[in-house]
Design a protein around this motif. Structure first.
Motif, PDB file in Angstrom:
ATOM      1  N   THR A 112       0.924  -1.478   0.372  1.00 26.74           N
ATOM      2  CA  THR A 112      -0.129  -0.107   0.014  1.00 26.74           C
ATOM      3  C   THR A 112       1.174   1.262   0.022  1.00 26.74           C
ATOM      4  O   THR A 112       0.292   2.108  -1.002  1.00 26.74           O
ATOM      5  N   GLN A 168      -7.548   0.319  -0.019  1.00 29.97           N
ATOM      6  CA  GLN A 168      -8.270  -1.093   0.905  1.00 29.97           C
ATOM      7  C   GLN A 168      -9.030  -0.726   1.705  1.00 29.97           C
ATOM      8  O   GLN A 168     -10.281  -1.948   0.772  1.00 29.97           O
ATOM      9  N   ASP A 212      -6.264  -1.036  -4.841  1.00 26.95           N
ATOM     10  CA  ASP A 212      -5.451  -2.089  -3.492  1.00 26.95           C
ATOM     11  C   ASP A 212      -6.659  -2.774  -2.727  1.00 26.95           C
ATOM     12  O   ASP A 212      -6.964  -2.579  -2.345  1.00 26.95           O
ATOM     13  N   GLU A 213      -6.195  -3.736  -3.957  1.00 26.38           N
ATOM     14  CA  GLU A 213      -6.625  -5.629  -3.073  1.00 26.38           C
ATOM     15  C   GLU A 213      -8.376  -4.665  -3.393  1.00 26.38           C
ATOM     16  O   GLU A 213      -9.421  -4.830  -1.971  1.00 26.38           O
TER      17      GLU A 213
END
Ligand SMILES: Nc1ncnc2c1ncn2[C@@H]1O[C@H](COP(=O)(O)OP(=O)(O)OP(=O)(O)O)[C@@H](O)[C@H]1O
Ligand SMILES: [Mg+2]
Length: 244
Positions: free
Chosen positions: A43, A72, A148-149
């Motif tokens: 991140t 995220q 991010d994910e």
């Protein structure tokens, strides 16, 4: 040609070194995934690339004309509804009605239903919040997307649909993507290149190119490539996988 270049990047939070000598280049139309253990600096690297953190040593050059970021954690505004959250990035320069319609279209495409449009984030499930977060990042049709994910809280059907959406965006708008995921199969399905980031400090241990065209990556391909990955001693050591 638009590109993101990271050269000899080191990064510290206080005295602790988080990233060490990171080098890579993301070109137009490319998808690069970063995989690695939790807490390894993924991140942080994405935030540095997006200009959300200041570079301490080294260089990041970003010549893409537009970019957006899906965090995220969804980071939705709690006092705004689903549609109002999705509209946020375009509301300042688009007529309200047009922004509203565009937001509804993208929300429907991401599997949200009319009854969810007027809900506030606290009344959405985790997966719904993630979809709103992703829709908000895509509504501007950015040239570069930092993810991010983005699909970690989604069921496998939705995940597959949104992965296809990422691939389509690449084909339709030439979007490039810097993508963090913990899901190796997802990385293999989507990426031109996968960077394996080890931790303490975060370093790119290996870079895997996947040259098979994305439309030819069927389940069989993805499974066999994942097995190849899981058998790689660098992957085993990086994730401290117990081999049986
Ligand atoms: N603002 C901050 N101040 C100090 N340390 C931080 C800060 N943000 C992150 N860190 C530290 O930097 C390291 C890397 O964090 P980062 O969030 O980049 O990891 P990650 O690879 O994204 O992990 P995950 O896969 O769990 O999301 C961690 O040790 C974390 O505690
Ligand atoms: Mg992270």
């Amino acid at each position: 040609m638009e590109r993101l270049e990271v050269r000899e990047l080191n990064f510290y939070f206080g005295f602790s070194q988080i990233l060490n000598n990171i080098n890579f280049e993301l070109k137009q139309n490319e998808i690069i995934s970063i995989v690695g253990p939790s807490g390894g600096g993924k991140t942080t690297l994405l935030k540095l690339c997006a200009g959300l953190l200041d570079v301490t040593e080294g260089e990041i050059k970003n010549s893409f004309s537009s970019s957006s970021f899906a965090f995220q954690d969804a980071r939705l505004l709690p006092w705004k509804t689903t549609i109002e959250n999705i509209m946020l990035p375009i509301i300042a320069h688009t007529k309200y009605q047009q922004a509203y319609e565009e937001a509804c279209q993208i929300a429907l495409r991401f599997g949200l239903e009319g009854k969810d449009f007027i809900k506030y984030p606290k009344d959405l499930s985790g997966g719904m919040r993630q979809r709103v977060n992703f829709a908000r990042a895509l509504i501007t049709k950015p040239k570069l997307l930092f993810l991010d994910e983005p699909f970690s809280a989604l069921d496998i059907g939705l995940k597959r649909e949104l992965q296809d959406f990422v691939l389509q965006s690449g084909e339709e708008f030439g979007t490039s993507v810097l993508f963090i995921t913990h899901d190796l199969m997802e990385a293999i399905r989507l990426s031109d290149k996968i960077l394996l980031l080890k931790s303490d400090p975060g370093e790119i241990l290996k870079s895997y190119e996947i040259t098979t065209p994305k439309q030819k990556r069927d389940d069989e391909f993805v499974f066999s490539k994942t097995k190849e990955f899981l058998d790689d001693s660098d992957v085993i050591n990086t994730f401290e996988i117990k081999v049986r």
